[in-house]
Design a protein around this motif. Structure first.
Motif, PDB file in Angstrom:
ATOM      1  N   PHE A  20       0.827  -1.204   0.000  1.00  0.00           N
ATOM      2  CA  PHE A  20       0.000   0.000   0.000  1.00  0.00           C
ATOM      3  C   PHE A  20       0.867   1.263   0.000  1.00  0.00           C
ATOM      4  N   THR A  21       1.914   1.281   0.825  1.00  0.00           N
ATOM      5  CA  THR A  21       2.791   2.444   0.898  1.00  0.00           C
ATOM      6  C   THR A  21       3.533   2.664  -0.423  1.00  0.00           C
ATOM      7  N   TYR A  22       4.071   1.585  -0.995  1.00  0.00           N
ATOM      8  CA  TYR A  22       4.783   1.678  -2.264  1.00  0.00           C
ATOM      9  C   TYR A  22       3.861   2.195  -3.365  1.00  0.00           C
ATOM     10  N   TYR A  23       2.658   1.625  -3.482  1.00  0.00           N
ATOM     11  CA  TYR A  23       1.725   2.016  -4.530  1.00  0.00           C
ATOM     12  C   TYR A  23       1.263   3.462  -4.342  1.00  0.00           C
ATOM     13  N   THR A  24       0.986   3.843  -3.095  1.00  0.00           N
ATOM     14  CA  THR A  24       0.560   5.218  -2.822  1.00  0.00           C
ATOM     15  C   THR A  24       1.650   6.211  -3.193  1.00  0.00           C
ATOM     16  N   PHE A  25       2.874   5.918  -2.824  1.00  0.00           N
ATOM     17  CA  PHE A  25       3.977   6.801  -3.188  1.00  0.00           C
ATOM     18  C   PHE A  25       4.142   6.868  -4.694  1.00  0.00           C
ATOM     19  N   TRP A  26       4.012   5.729  -5.353  1.00  0.00           N
ATOM     20  CA  TRP A  26       4.178   5.627  -6.804  1.00  0.00           C
ATOM     21  C   TRP A  26       3.138   6.453  -7.541  1.00  0.00           C
ATOM     22  N   VAL A  27       1.877   6.369  -7.100  1.00  0.00           N
ATOM     23  CA  VAL A  27       0.775   6.988  -7.835  1.00  0.00           C
ATOM     24  C   VAL A  27       0.543   8.442  -7.431  1.00  0.00           C
TER      25      VAL A  27
END
Length: 80
Positions: A20-27
């Protein structure tokens, strides 16, 4: 609750939070960072931010439909 159950629960929570953290940062955050910044090398192109969840959703829906179809077929075979 056993120690193994707690360990599995902790591991699943940690993995979910990490994704979740990786995807949120990515998007959300990465589009506002300069394109020549070194952080961009750790993330795939932004197009994959849409393609990966869509592919995962379609795959999940496919397996769910197959499972429901198998249950329906098995339940019809049991009835005389």
């Amino acid at each position: 609750m056993g120690l193994a159950d707690r360990a599995v629960g902790f591991l699943l929570s940690f993995i979910s939070l990490s994704i979740f953290t990786y995807y949120t940062f990515w998007v959300i955050i990465l589009p506002f960072v300069d394109s020549d910044h070194f952080i961009h090398q750790y993330f795939p192109p932004l197009e994959y931010a849409i393609l990966i969840p869509v592919f995962a959703g379609v795959t999940l829906l496919f397996f769910l439909c197959v499972f429901i179809g198998m249950v329906i077929l098995k339940s019809k075979k049991k009835k005389p």
